[in-house]
Design an enzyme around this catalytic site. Structure first.
Site, PDB file in Angstrom:
ATOM      1  CE1 TYR A   1      -5.107  -1.645   4.617  1.00  0.00           C
ATOM      2  CE2 TYR A   1      -3.879   0.332   4.059  1.00  0.00           C
ATOM      3  CZ  TYR A   1      -4.546  -0.811   3.666  1.00  0.00           C
ATOM      4  OH  TYR A   1      -4.629  -1.133   2.330  1.00  0.00           O
TER       5      TYR A   1
ATOM      6  CB  SER B   1      -0.845  -0.027   1.279  1.00  0.00           C
ATOM      7  OG  SER B   1      -1.346   1.248   1.617  1.00  0.00           O
TER       8      SER B   1
HETATM    9  N1  LIG Z   1      -8.795  -0.183  -1.884  1.00  0.00           N
HETATM   10  C1  LIG Z   1      -7.652   0.493  -1.873  1.00  0.00           C
HETATM   11  O1  LIG Z   1      -7.587   1.693  -2.123  1.00  0.00           O
HETATM   12  C2  LIG Z   1      -6.381  -0.206  -1.574  1.00  0.00           C
HETATM   13  C3  LIG Z   1      -5.181   0.516  -1.645  1.00  0.00           C
HETATM   14  C4  LIG Z   1      -3.998  -0.113  -1.352  1.00  0.00           C
HETATM   15  C5  LIG Z   1      -3.997  -1.445  -1.008  1.00  0.00           C
HETATM   16  N2  LIG Z   1      -5.179  -2.138  -0.934  1.00  0.00           N
HETATM   17  C6  LIG Z   1      -5.100  -3.548  -0.564  1.00  0.00           C
HETATM   18  O2  LIG Z   1      -5.634  -4.338  -1.613  1.00  0.00           O
HETATM   19  C7  LIG Z   1      -6.191  -5.541  -1.049  1.00  0.00           C
HETATM   20  C8  LIG Z   1      -7.632  -5.707  -1.514  1.00  0.00           C
HETATM   21  O3  LIG Z   1      -8.389  -4.580  -1.095  1.00  0.00           O
HETATM   22  P1  LIG Z   1      -9.875  -4.287  -1.609  1.00  0.00           P
HETATM   23  O4  LIG Z   1     -10.037  -2.829  -1.622  1.00  0.00           O
HETATM   24  O5  LIG Z   1     -10.150  -5.042  -2.844  1.00  0.00           O
HETATM   25  O6  LIG Z   1     -10.722  -4.860  -0.371  1.00  0.00           O
HETATM   26  P2  LIG Z   1     -12.000  -5.845  -0.340  1.00  0.00           P
HETATM   27  O7  LIG Z   1     -12.571  -5.722   1.033  1.00  0.00           O
HETATM   28  O8  LIG Z   1     -12.904  -5.615  -1.501  1.00  0.00           O
HETATM   29  O9  LIG Z   1     -11.354  -7.280  -0.527  1.00  0.00           O
HETATM   30  C9  LIG Z   1     -10.617  -7.890   0.487  1.00  0.00           C
HETATM   31  C10 LIG Z   1     -10.860  -9.378   0.431  1.00  0.00           C
HETATM   32  O10 LIG Z   1     -10.157  -9.976   1.517  1.00  0.00           O
HETATM   33  C11 LIG Z   1     -11.014 -10.918   2.131  1.00  0.00           C
HETATM   34  N3  LIG Z   1     -10.703 -11.135   3.537  1.00  0.00           N
HETATM   35  C12 LIG Z   1     -10.834 -10.229   4.544  1.00  0.00           C
HETATM   36  N4  LIG Z   1     -10.563 -10.815   5.719  1.00  0.00           N
HETATM   37  C13 LIG Z   1     -10.251 -12.107   5.453  1.00  0.00           C
HETATM   38  C14 LIG Z   1      -9.883 -13.207   6.271  1.00  0.00           C
HETATM   39  N5  LIG Z   1      -9.819 -13.107   7.596  1.00  0.00           N
HETATM   40  N6  LIG Z   1      -9.626 -14.393   5.673  1.00  0.00           N
HETATM   41  C15 LIG Z   1      -9.733 -14.527   4.322  1.00  0.00           C
HETATM   42  N7  LIG Z   1     -10.081 -13.516   3.508  1.00  0.00           N
HETATM   43  C16 LIG Z   1     -10.338 -12.319   4.069  1.00  0.00           C
HETATM   44  C17 LIG Z   1     -12.408 -10.295   1.985  1.00  0.00           C
HETATM   45  O11 LIG Z   1     -13.434 -11.243   2.197  1.00  0.00           O
HETATM   46  C18 LIG Z   1     -12.353  -9.734   0.583  1.00  0.00           C
HETATM   47  O12 LIG Z   1     -12.756 -10.677  -0.390  1.00  0.00           O
HETATM   48  C19 LIG Z   1      -6.032  -5.388   0.466  1.00  0.00           C
HETATM   49  O13 LIG Z   1      -4.847  -6.032   0.882  1.00  0.00           O
HETATM   50  C20 LIG Z   1      -5.902  -3.903   0.656  1.00  0.00           C
HETATM   51  O14 LIG Z   1      -5.243  -3.588   1.843  1.00  0.00           O
HETATM   52  C21 LIG Z   1      -6.373  -1.535  -1.224  1.00  0.00           C
END
Ligand SMILES: NC(=O)c1ccc[n+]([C@@H]2O[C@H](COP(=O)([O-])OP(=O)(O)OC[C@H]3O[C@@H](n4cnc5c(N)ncnc54)[C@H](O)[C@@H]3O)[C@@H](O)[C@H]2O)c1
Length: 257
Positions: A161, A148
């Site tokens: 985070y 991130s």
């Molecule tokens: N959205 C953003 O702006 C952003 C920016 C930088 C990094 N990220 C990272 O990208 C990744 C995906 O983010 P996103 O925005 O698609 O989020 P999201 O919530 O749509 O997806 C996250 C997924 O992780 C799964 N998950 C959560 N807890 C879990 C657990 N205990 N066991 C198994 N699965 C689990 C959820 O069910 C979901 O399918 C994450 O690592 C997030 O930190 C997101």
């Protein structure tokens, strides 16, 4: 296909994508699948089966395993189940599952801290460790972690985070230092500000911060899932054979400003 383009193909490769039931990592899993990989989605959500079925409509097989990455003592069993479904081989592990919670540091609840660290950071290490054993034996593997912008700076009201994602960057380098010489590349993708569910509440909770961020992105917009797909396929492929220990931003130029 000529031999150079062939290096980007994932045909015949087997991949686990954690957090692949929905969101950004569902899009990344789709890209790995489109590039030819047999994919397994590992997620806590019931919809993981449905997501796998949807993806499997065309192309190689797609599997689903339901598991909770916050339960460290269940991960050995979860990993074995994944490996069996993939026929005992694993070429690509994409550690994508992540959660977020926003609160002022002085009031940040300890249970949220523990949960975020366990899913976003500890599970990345545990899953990499399990996959690493398989990959080191194969003398081949690609581990891709989702980092991130907060791997680079602390941000505000997201102390757990930020700590977890800084940890992901360091785990990436630490594992690469041990494994890159044994055929296992370990890299991380650091998405910039992505327009997703995870970040949607910032617009409501802190509109000023939302506007500040938008105006600071040289590309002039927040990123989306498609913006991550090319790098994910590249890092999963043989085209990136000499790249390891890198934490690569996909941020529309944000960090460079
Ligand atoms: N959205 C953003 O702006 C952003 C920016 C930088 C990094 N990220 C990272 O990208 C990744 C995906 O983010 P996103 O925005 O698609 O989020 P999201 O919530 O749509 O997806 C996250 C997924 O992780 C799964 N998950 C959560 N807890 C879990 C657990 N205990 N066991 C198994 N699965 C689990 C959820 O069910 C979901 O399918 C994450 O690592 C997030 O930190 C997101």
């Amino acid at each position: 296909m000529n031999s150079f383009i062939n290096k980007f193909s994932l045909e015949g490769k087997k991949a686990i994508v954690t957090g692949g039931a929905k969101g950004l990592c569902n899009g990344i899993a789709q890209a790995l699948h489109d590039a030819g990989a047999e994919v397994l989605l590992l997620d806590i959500l019931d919809i993981v089966e449905e997501s796998a079925k949807e993806m499997a409509k065309e192309g190689p097989m797609v599997h689903a395993v339901k598991g909770d990455l916050s339960k460290a003592d269940e991960l050995d069993g979860v990993y074995q189940e994944c490996l069996e479904k993939l026929g005992g081989r694993l070429d690509i592990l994409l550690n994508g599952a992540g959660i977020q919670f926003r609160a002022p540091a002085a009031e940040f609840p300890r249970d949220r801290w523990e949960k975020i660290i366990s899913i976003n950071m500890s599970a990345v290490f545990y899953m990499s460790q399990l996959a690493g054993r398989t990959m080191l034996e194969q003398k081949y593997g690609k581990i891709i972690n989702i980092a991130s912008m907060t791997s680079f700076f602390g941000s505000v009201m997201v102390p757990a985070y930020s700590a977890s994602k800084a940890g992901v960057a360091q785990i990436t380098k630490a594992l690469s230092n041990e494994w890159a010489g044994q055929g296992v590349n370990v890299n991380a993708i650091a998405p910039g500000y992505m327009a997703t569910e995870l970040t949607a509440n910032m617009k409501a909770v802190n509109p000023k911060q939302y506007e500040e961020i938008t105006s600071r992105i040289p590309a002039g917009r927040w990123g989306n899932m498609e913006d991550l797909q090319g790098l994910a396929v590249f890092l999963a492929s043989d085209a990136s054979a000499y790249i390891s220990g890198a934490v690569i931003p996909v941020d529309g130029g944000f960090l460079g400003k």
